[in-house]
Design an enzyme around this catalytic site. Structure first.
Site, PDB file in Angstrom:
ATOM      1  N   PHE A  14       0.816  -1.223   0.000  1.00  0.00           N
ATOM      2  CA  PHE A  14       0.000   0.000   0.000  1.00  0.00           C
ATOM      3  C   PHE A  14       0.854   1.280   0.000  1.00  0.00           C
ATOM      4  O   PHE A  14       0.312   2.380   0.086  1.00  0.00           O
ATOM      5  CB  PHE A  14      -1.018  -0.011   1.137  1.00  0.00           C
ATOM      6  CG  PHE A  14      -2.218  -0.901   0.874  1.00  0.00           C
ATOM      7  CD1 PHE A  14      -2.513  -1.376  -0.406  1.00  0.00           C
ATOM      8  CD2 PHE A  14      -3.072  -1.264   1.905  1.00  0.00           C
ATOM      9  CE1 PHE A  14      -3.622  -2.196  -0.639  1.00  0.00           C
ATOM     10  CE2 PHE A  14      -4.190  -2.069   1.680  1.00  0.00           C
ATOM     11  CZ  PHE A  14      -4.462  -2.540   0.414  1.00  0.00           C
ATOM     12  N   ARG A  15       2.186   1.158  -0.060  1.00  0.00           N
ATOM     13  CA  ARG A  15       3.081   2.272  -0.450  1.00  0.00           C
ATOM     14  C   ARG A  15       3.219   3.424   0.517  1.00  0.00           C
ATOM     15  O   ARG A  15       3.890   4.389   0.188  1.00  0.00           O
ATOM     16  CB  ARG A  15       2.663   2.843  -1.820  1.00  0.00           C
ATOM     17  CG  ARG A  15       2.452   1.823  -2.928  1.00  0.00           C
ATOM     18  CD  ARG A  15       3.671   1.027  -3.212  1.00  0.00           C
ATOM     19  NE  ARG A  15       3.579   0.279  -4.462  1.00  0.00           N
ATOM     20  CZ  ARG A  15       4.359  -0.755  -4.748  1.00  0.00           C
ATOM     21  NH1 ARG A  15       5.270  -1.193  -3.882  1.00  0.00           N
ATOM     22  NH2 ARG A  15       4.250  -1.372  -5.904  1.00  0.00           N
ATOM     23  N   ASN A  49       8.024  -3.039   1.937  1.00  0.00           N
ATOM     24  CA  ASN A  49       8.932  -2.332   1.017  1.00  0.00           C
ATOM     25  C   ASN A  49       8.418  -0.932   0.681  1.00  0.00           C
ATOM     26  O   ASN A  49       8.276  -0.563  -0.472  1.00  0.00           O
ATOM     27  CB  ASN A  49       9.201  -3.157  -0.249  1.00  0.00           C
ATOM     28  CG  ASN A  49       7.936  -3.532  -1.001  1.00  0.00           C
ATOM     29  OD1 ASN A  49       6.860  -3.584  -0.432  1.00  0.00           O
ATOM     30  ND2 ASN A  49       8.061  -3.777  -2.293  1.00  0.00           N
ATOM     31  N   HIS A  54       9.960 -13.923  -0.416  1.00  0.00           N
ATOM     32  CA  HIS A  54      10.030 -13.734  -1.871  1.00  0.00           C
ATOM     33  C   HIS A  54      11.259 -14.512  -2.328  1.00  0.00           C
ATOM     34  O   HIS A  54      12.393 -14.106  -2.062  1.00  0.00           O
ATOM     35  CB  HIS A  54      10.164 -12.245  -2.193  1.00  0.00           C
ATOM     36  CG  HIS A  54      10.235 -11.950  -3.658  1.00  0.00           C
ATOM     37  ND1 HIS A  54       9.313 -11.162  -4.307  1.00  0.00           N
ATOM     38  CD2 HIS A  54      11.109 -12.337  -4.614  1.00  0.00           C
ATOM     39  CE1 HIS A  54       9.620 -11.073  -5.595  1.00  0.00           C
ATOM     40  NE2 HIS A  54      10.712 -11.777  -5.801  1.00  0.00           N
ATOM     41  N   ASP A  87      -0.940  -9.804  -4.159  1.00  0.00           N
ATOM     42  CA  ASP A  87       0.298  -9.082  -4.459  1.00  0.00           C
ATOM     43  C   ASP A  87      -0.022  -7.741  -5.120  1.00  0.00           C
ATOM     44  O   ASP A  87       0.622  -7.331  -6.080  1.00  0.00           O
ATOM     45  CB  ASP A  87       1.244  -9.921  -5.331  1.00  0.00           C
ATOM     46  CG  ASP A  87       2.660  -9.342  -5.359  1.00  0.00           C
ATOM     47  OD1 ASP A  87       2.921  -8.373  -4.619  1.00  0.00           O
ATOM     48  OD2 ASP A  87       3.494  -9.856  -6.123  1.00  0.00           O
ATOM     49  N   GLY A 109       4.993  -5.026 -11.023  1.00  0.00           N
ATOM     50  CA  GLY A 109       3.867  -5.019 -10.093  1.00  0.00           C
ATOM     51  C   GLY A 109       2.611  -4.508 -10.765  1.00  0.00           C
ATOM     52  O   GLY A 109       2.669  -3.761 -11.741  1.00  0.00           O
TER      53      GLY A 109
HETATM   54  O1  DOR Z   1       6.091  -7.417  -8.929  1.00  0.00           O
HETATM   55  C1  DOR Z   1       6.352  -7.132  -7.766  1.00  0.00           C
HETATM   56  N1  DOR Z   1       6.065  -5.914  -7.276  1.00  0.00           N
HETATM   57  N2  DOR Z   1       6.950  -8.035  -6.987  1.00  0.00           N
HETATM   58  C2  DOR Z   1       7.452  -7.696  -5.788  1.00  0.00           C
HETATM   59  O2  DOR Z   1       8.078  -8.507  -5.175  1.00  0.00           O
HETATM   60  C3  DOR Z   1       7.288  -6.338  -5.259  1.00  0.00           C
HETATM   61  C4  DOR Z   1       6.166  -5.657  -5.881  1.00  0.00           C
HETATM   62  C5  DOR Z   1       6.186  -4.161  -5.621  1.00  0.00           C
HETATM   63  O3  DOR Z   1       6.284  -3.783  -4.444  1.00  0.00           O
HETATM   64  O4  DOR Z   1       6.128  -3.387  -6.570  1.00  0.00           O
END
Ligand code: DOR
Length: 438
Positions: free
Chosen positions: A62-63, A93, A178, A304, A323
């Protein structure tokens, strides 16, 4: 008296799939059976609908903090509620990465009063915090530790053997991983950077061996430390075969994208909008994932949900980030597989409610049973609707499933007896709370 009765629906309970009214008092399920509407302050008529236990998405990004242009906790959880998801596990992350108790507490504080669904946050493993994770992983609102063995979006990465061992030795909860091999990713990166390379090469750069090597290495460590591991977004037939032999220590997640999209078609049609890590692969892998769902090798589905802006996705491969969104589309996409006979409704509920609760020990969630939290996803299995970018609540405003003709749609999301979404509209205020763990 009940605060709410959900009347005339077909409930998916531990007993099976059966007509049942559900009485809710003080946020919990107080009665199941035939109930009199006059006994409740509010009634939801669920005639023609199936009432599922609240569906839990155990992998979303969710950034917030730091990358709010892509998404934040309010928009991300709004998408969840609109998509029929009642609780999420959010990934570390962000910017900064969630690697300390203070940073995790900061996320919980940000979610308070803004989150539309219940939530828990992962702590990210790093070389600096590896020795302290055993104490930190049990903080309130923490669902556990996430380990990146290969680099993806963000800076989190642990591929050094002694550090990996320290991470696995320090803690008892199932650790989410992962699994892509960093050294092979580095070795093969020139493939993606060669002149004329395009996103269709993504599954060759991040190939089967890249995934399998990390998964094998992880299980060797899991076995020698006794630590249970949750291997996220499995993509290869080879890993499924291997993991099926290691079910005492390994639990398995797959994503709706990997079950629904396939190479090379998805790259031809969607370009970098189909780019994710680990990659979408060809049909033989997708078939193996479906077999693994049927044979019970898969424990749960995670979306994801990993939003990136169009301007970022439009950069030339491999500068385009990996992503795609997913939290809002998981339910209609998977119900469409139910309608097509690839998956039973009971198994879908097992993957999205009972499965997550069993793996992570989420307290009071995961089933429609007396005394459990009154979390429900009401769905219309027959509704035919099209998924469109314009419906997507995520800041980035797009979905790889734009144009997908769904059979099956979430009609209402109920969290601890409060309606969060009905007929495609949020009903506020946001009441999401931290999930609880033993
Ligand atoms: O495709 C992905 N996007 N795989 C990941 O492990 C991280 C994720 C992201 O946070 O953008």
């Amino acid at each position: 008296m009940f605060d709410l009765i959900i009347k005339n629906g077909t409930a998916v309970t531990p007993n099976g799939i059966e007509p049942a009214d559900i009485g809710v008092a003080q946020g919990r399920i107080a009665a199941l059976g035939t109930l009199d509407a006059g006994q409740a302050a509010a009634v939801i008529d669920a005639k023609g609908l199936h009432v599922l236990p609240g569906l839990i998405d155990t992998q979303v990004h969710f950034r917030e903090p730091g990358l709010e242009a892509k998404e934040d906790l309010a928009t991300g959880t709004a998408g969840a509620a609109l998509g029929g998801i009642t609780a999420v596990f959010e990934m570390p992350n962000t910017k900064p990465a969630t690697t300390t108790p203070d940073l995790l507490a900061d996320k919980l504080a940000r979610a308070k009063g803004r989150a539309w669904v219940d939530h828990a946050f992962y702590l990210g493993a790093s070389a600096e915090n590896a020795g302290q994770l055993d104490v930190w992983e049990t903080m309130p609102g923490c669902c556990g530790v996430k380990l990146f063995m290969g680099s993806s979006t963000g800076t989190l990465l642990v591929d050094d053997e002694p550090v990996l061992r320290t991470v696995l030795e320090n803690g008892r909860r199932r650790i989410a991983v992962h699994a892509e091999d960093e050294s092979r990713l580095k070795e093969r990166r020139p493939l993606a950077e060669a002149p004329g390379a395009s996103v269709g090469l993504h599954p060759e750069w991040r190939d089967v061996e890249t995934a399998l090597r990390a998964t094998r290495r992880l299980l060797t460590l899991a076995r020698s430390t006794g630590r249970p591991v949750h291997v996220l977004h499995i993509t290869t037939a080879e890993e499924i075969e291997f993991l099926a032999e290691n079910r005492d220590l390994a639990s398995v997640e797959v994503t709706p994208q990997h079950l629904t999209l396939a190479a090379p078609e998805c790259y031809e049609r969607l370009g970098t909008y189909a780019q994710m890590n680990p990659p979408i692969r060809e049909a033989r892998h997708q078939e193996a994932l479906w077999r693994a769902v049927r044979e019970g090798v898969v424990d749960c589905l995670g979306s994801d949900h990993a939003p990136h802006l169009r301007a970022e996705k439009d950069r030339p491969y491999p500068l385009s980030p990996s992503g795609m969104t997913g939290v809002q589309t998981l339910v209609p996409v998977m119900l469409t597989h139910v309608a097509a006979g690839r998956l039973s409704l009971a198994r879908f509920v097992d993957l999205m409610a009972a499965g997550p609760a069993r793996l992570f020990g989420i307290l009071g969630k995961g089933r429609i049973a007396r005394g459990y939290d009154a979390d429900f996803t009401l769905v219309d299995l027959k509704a035919k609707r099209r998924i469109e970018n314009s419906q997507i609540a995520s800041r980035c405003g797009w979905t790889p499933f734009d144009g997908f003709e769904a059979t099956g749609w979430p009609i209402a999301t109920v969290i601890r007896g409060q309606v969060a979404m009905r007929d495609g509209r949020l009903e506020g205020p946001p009441i999401g709370r931290p999930l609880r763990f033993p």
